[in-house]
Write a protein that holds these residues in place. Structure first.
Motif, PDB file in Angstrom:
ATOM      1  N   VAL A  25      33.620  36.266  39.509  1.00  0.00           N
ATOM      2  CA  VAL A  25      33.938  37.447  38.706  1.00  0.00           C
ATOM      3  C   VAL A  25      35.446  37.458  38.464  1.00  0.00           C
ATOM      4  N   TYR A  26      35.844  37.647  37.208  1.00  0.00           N
ATOM      5  CA  TYR A  26      37.248  37.527  36.819  1.00  0.00           C
ATOM      6  C   TYR A  26      37.778  38.784  36.151  1.00  0.00           C
ATOM      7  N   THR A  27      39.023  39.150  36.500  1.00  0.00           N
ATOM      8  CA  THR A  27      39.841  40.019  35.674  1.00  0.00           C
ATOM      9  C   THR A  27      40.777  39.101  34.877  1.00  0.00           C
ATOM     10  N   ASP A  28      41.769  39.659  34.202  1.00  0.00           N
ATOM     11  CA  ASP A  28      42.725  38.799  33.487  1.00  0.00           C
ATOM     12  C   ASP A  28      43.446  37.846  34.433  1.00  0.00           C
ATOM     13  N   ALA A  29      43.728  38.290  35.658  1.00  0.00           N
ATOM     14  CA  ALA A  29      44.595  37.500  36.526  1.00  0.00           C
ATOM     15  C   ALA A  29      44.043  37.265  37.924  1.00  0.00           C
ATOM     16  N   GLU A  30      42.859  37.776  38.225  1.00  0.00           N
ATOM     17  CA  GLU A  30      42.295  37.627  39.559  1.00  0.00           C
ATOM     18  C   GLU A  30      40.870  37.104  39.469  1.00  0.00           C
ATOM     19  N   MET A  31      40.390  36.529  40.578  1.00  0.00           N
ATOM     20  CA  MET A  31      39.006  36.100  40.634  1.00  0.00           C
ATOM     21  C   MET A  31      38.408  36.440  41.984  1.00  0.00           C
ATOM     22  N   ALA A  32      37.096  36.640  41.999  1.00  0.00           N
ATOM     23  CA  ALA A  32      36.343  36.878  43.220  1.00  0.00           C
ATOM     24  C   ALA A  32      35.099  36.013  43.182  1.00  0.00           C
TER      25      ALA A  32
END
Length: 264
Positions: A105-112
């Motif tokens: 799962v991604y935001t613009d600058a992070e991932m999980a």
């Protein structure tokens, strides 16, 4: 010459050794000096190696990450990103837990990641980021995309499953040839929609644009540009969408595409 060239990463800019040839960088930088704008168009997030590629490719430009879900200006940090449908995420996470598959799962600058382990660690290394797995609920920003990371033999099974209101963008990487990355975005969001928005930012008509790619997830962009180019190592869908075909990534085929952009 053309005004804007979209450049895929894996299999187009980056070869099977997970590196960019210096003669390819030289060609890109020469064309940029002559006025051609370049936009990285990748399924990767705007972190690690992909961010560095974008900054070198067009230092003050707009770039496409996450198969069009993230459109980022690498100087200002301004984003034109499109949020992932919040109502779809819980069901996909539940499916990941049930099947034992890795869902990122991604935001613009992070991932999980839904499932820490060997696949997640290998992918972090490919992206050029530290392996620090965190669960999706720990993300601080707004998700823009999710991605199935599965063995190649599971691609057909995953893409056959229902993903209502969403688009799937399967792609491979020479750096992890045994794995498929099946990116999932809001319906209608892809490299083509993103590259169209960037061309508009630059005041360019699409007939003065080019997309260079090798994978199925590049086809949406190849269909909207005036000059679609497939690498010699491209998958069949990209070859079918292309007007021109250049050499293999490991032979510096992107150089040929850049030279073509300067002639058109």
């Amino acid at each position: 010459m053309l005004g804007l060239v979209g450049v895929d990463v894996d299999g187009t800019l980056v070869g099977t050794d997970n590196r960019v040839r210096e003669d390819v960088w030289d060609a890109l930088e020469e064309a940029r000096a002559r006025g051609v704008r370049f936009a990285l168009c990748t399924g990767r997030p705007a972190v690690g190696n992909a961010l560095a590629y974008a900054q070198r490719l067009d230092p003050d430009g707009w770039h496409v990450f996450q198969n069009g879900a993230s459109i980022v200006n690498v100087v200002s940090g301004e984003s034109l990103s499109v949020p992932f449908p919040a109502e779809a995420l819980p069901g996909l996470l539940a499916r990941a837990n049930t099947t034992g598959r890795l869902l990122e799962v991604y935001t613009d600058a992070e991932m999980a990641v839904s499932l820490p382990g060997e696949l997640a660690e290998r992918h972090a290394a490919l992206l050029g980021v530290p392996y620090r797995p965190q669960p999706p609920q720990a993300l601080k920003g707004e998700p823009v995309r999710v991605q199935w990371v599965v063995p190649r033999e599971q691609e057909a099974e995953v893409t056959a499953e229902p993903h209502p209101g969403l688009d799937l963008h399967p792609a491979g990487s020479p750096g992890m040839p045994d794995v498929m990355f099946i990116s999932v975005t809001k319906a209608g969001i892809n490299k083509g929609s993103a590259l169209t928005r960037i061309a508009a930012k630059y005041g360019l008509d699409m007939d003065r644009t080019m997309m260079v790619g090798d994978g199925e997830n590049d086809v949406a962009a190849m269909r909207v540009v005036g000059h679609p180019v497939a690498m010699g190592n491209a998958d069949p869908p990209a070859l079918e969408a292309a007007r021109y075909v250049v050499g293999h990534v490991d032979a510096g085929g992107l150089r040929e595409a850049v030279a073509l952009a300067l002639r058109l």
